[in-house]
Design a protein around this motif. Structure first.
Motif, PDB file in Angstrom:
ATOM      1  N   ASP A  76      14.742 -37.893 -46.650  1.00 56.39           N
ATOM      2  CA  ASP A  76      13.515 -37.250 -47.104  1.00 56.39           C
ATOM      3  C   ASP A  76      12.824 -36.623 -45.904  1.00 56.39           C
ATOM      4  OD1 ASP A  76      13.638 -38.301 -49.886  1.00 56.39           O
ATOM      5  OD2 ASP A  76      13.455 -40.207 -48.839  1.00 56.39           O
ATOM      6  N   CYS A  77      12.777 -35.308 -45.879  1.00 53.59           N
ATOM      7  CA  CYS A  77      12.173 -34.608 -44.759  1.00 53.59           C
ATOM      8  C   CYS A  77      11.008 -33.749 -45.230  1.00 53.59           C
ATOM      9  CB  CYS A  77      13.207 -33.709 -44.082  1.00 53.59           C
ATOM     10  SG  CYS A  77      14.574 -34.603 -43.308  1.00 53.59           S
ATOM     11  N   GLY A  78      10.095 -33.489 -44.326  1.00 55.62           N
ATOM     12  CA  GLY A  78       9.044 -32.534 -44.598  1.00 55.62           C
ATOM     13  C   GLY A  78       9.486 -31.180 -44.090  1.00 55.62           C
ATOM     14  N   TYR A  79       9.036 -30.813 -42.891  1.00 59.85           N
ATOM     15  CA  TYR A  79       9.390 -29.530 -42.297  1.00 59.85           C
ATOM     16  C   TYR A  79      10.533 -29.741 -41.311  1.00 59.85           C
ATOM     17  CZ  TYR A  79       8.592 -24.728 -40.800  1.00 59.85           C
ATOM     18  OH  TYR A  79       8.732 -23.388 -40.548  1.00 59.85           O
ATOM     19  N   CYS A  80      11.651 -29.066 -41.539  1.00 59.02           N
ATOM     20  CA  CYS A  80      12.868 -29.293 -40.762  1.00 59.02           C
ATOM     21  C   CYS A  80      13.116 -28.180 -39.749  1.00 59.02           C
ATOM     22  CB  CYS A  80      14.076 -29.370 -41.686  1.00 59.02           C
ATOM     23  SG  CYS A  80      14.073 -30.802 -42.780  1.00 59.02           S
ATOM     24  N   ALA A  81      13.693 -28.558 -38.624  1.00 56.89           N
ATOM     25  CA  ALA A  81      14.185 -27.593 -37.642  1.00 56.89           C
ATOM     26  C   ALA A  81      15.701 -27.701 -37.607  1.00 56.89           C
ATOM     27  CB  ALA A  81      13.608 -27.887 -36.262  1.00 56.89           C
ATOM     28  N   CYS A 229      14.645 -30.825 -47.425  1.00 57.97           N
ATOM     29  CA  CYS A 229      13.477 -30.375 -46.666  1.00 57.97           C
ATOM     30  C   CYS A 229      12.505 -29.584 -47.533  1.00 57.97           C
ATOM     31  CB  CYS A 229      13.912 -29.497 -45.494  1.00 57.97           C
ATOM     32  SG  CYS A 229      15.153 -30.239 -44.402  1.00 57.97           S
ATOM     33  N   TYR A 230      11.220 -29.727 -47.218  1.00 59.11           N
ATOM     34  CA  TYR A 230      10.195 -28.925 -47.875  1.00 59.11           C
ATOM     35  C   TYR A 230      10.182 -27.508 -47.305  1.00 59.11           C
ATOM     36  CZ  TYR A 230       5.554 -26.986 -48.739  1.00 59.11           C
ATOM     37  OH  TYR A 230       4.524 -26.152 -49.064  1.00 59.11           O
TER      38      TYR A 230
END
Length: 305
Positions: A76-81, A229-230
């Motif tokens: 569960d990720c928010g903002y991914c790089a 990711c979001y």
């Protein structure tokens, strides 16, 4: 006065409800709770909205199976790089910015040590081709001991990943788990592999096998990231027209391996009759996905979608 008195219980009940909601949210997912508090009233793309935090709680990805526990991947990720392996990363000095992302994705054996100023230091998840597993095992302590918090997702064809004793890559990974018991290693299921093939056919109109194409690790990375990711910020990936642009930057194919050049490799693979990664074709698809999802490409920036 009567109206005021009637409102007091309502306000009290509402306050209690909000209090209990936050307590429950914290118990469900402490990370998302902290993000909600930090981002309260903010509109930044790096902030996960309350509804998004709730929706992503305990998201399981059944196409990715833990070698040791046989459980599906929970991510569960928010903002991914997503950090490209491209030589475009050389001299960008975006390492600190990358490390601020909630989840940081890397591919194959791309190192961070010695390159942190440009590519960052943290690694949340590393997506690896079956052909790159031996490259990881050249430095097993670096990948599986020093970075034992990293999630590894290994993709490959069934013949290499089968679990009946005949899957050569699976057997290697199983042995790795015996030597590094804390390593988090997942393999991509045959069903998921077929799904990724079907996406290629749907987006390009070509059957991957019949067209002699091999999907890239970037393909598998972006498909999983769009599920987990979001928002996604891709660093160092060139678009499909870059190598035909006047004054393009001539850089190594990989930032950590001098010798081969990026655009030379792109043209070589795109035109190979069999066994080539269709990098340029894939980038056209990625540009389409960027319109449908919250995906940004920089270093260099993609201006033509």
């Amino acid at each position: 006065m009567a109206c005021i008195l009637k409102r007091v219980p309502i306000v009290a009940v509402s306050s209690v409800s909000v209090f209990f909601f936050l307590i429950v949210l914290r118990l469900i997912n402490e990370v998302n709770f902290l993000k909600v508090l930090t981002c309260f009233g903010q509109t930044s793309a790096r902030c996960v909205r309350v509804s998004e935090a709730q929706r992503r709680t305990f998201t399981y990805h059944s196409g990715y199976i833990n070698i040791k526990t046989h459980e599906p991947l929970q991510l569960d990720c928010g903002y991914c790089a997503i950090v490209s392996n491209s030589g475009q990363m050389i001299g960008q000095k975006v390492g600190h910015e990358i490390d601020q992302s909630s989840c940081i994705w890397r591919m194959n054996n791309a190192p961070t040590k010695g390159y942190t100023e440009d590519v960052g230091e943290r690694t949340t998840i590393r997506v690896v081709s079956h052909t790159s597993v031996p490259l990881l095992l050249r430095y097993p302590d670096y990948f599986f001991k020093e970075h034992n918090h990293t999630i590894y997702v290994i993709w490959g064809p069934y013949r290499n990943m089968r679990q009946d004793g005949k899957g050569t890559v699976y057997n290697i990974l199983k042995k790795t788990i015996e030597n590094y018991s804390s390593a988090k290693i997942y393999i991509t299921s045959e069903t998921r592999m077929n799904y990724c093939d079907s996406i290629f056919k749907m987006e390009t109109g070509k059957d991957r096998v019949q067209s002699g194409s091999y999907l890239s690790t970037g393909w598998f990375t972006l498909i999983l990231a769009m599920d987990a990711c979001y928002g996604i910020h891709v660093y160092g990936m060139i678009n499909d027209t870059y190598c035909k642009t006047d004054g393009f930057r001539r850089v190594p194919y990989h930032y950590y391996e001098p010798g081969r050049y990026e655009c030379d490799e792109y043209f070589l693979h795109e035109n190979a009759p069999y066994g080539g990664h269709r990098f340029i074709t894939e980038k056209r698809v990625f540009a389409k996905w960027a319109k449908q999802h919250n995906i940004t490409f920089t270093n260099p920036e993609w201006t033509q979608y």
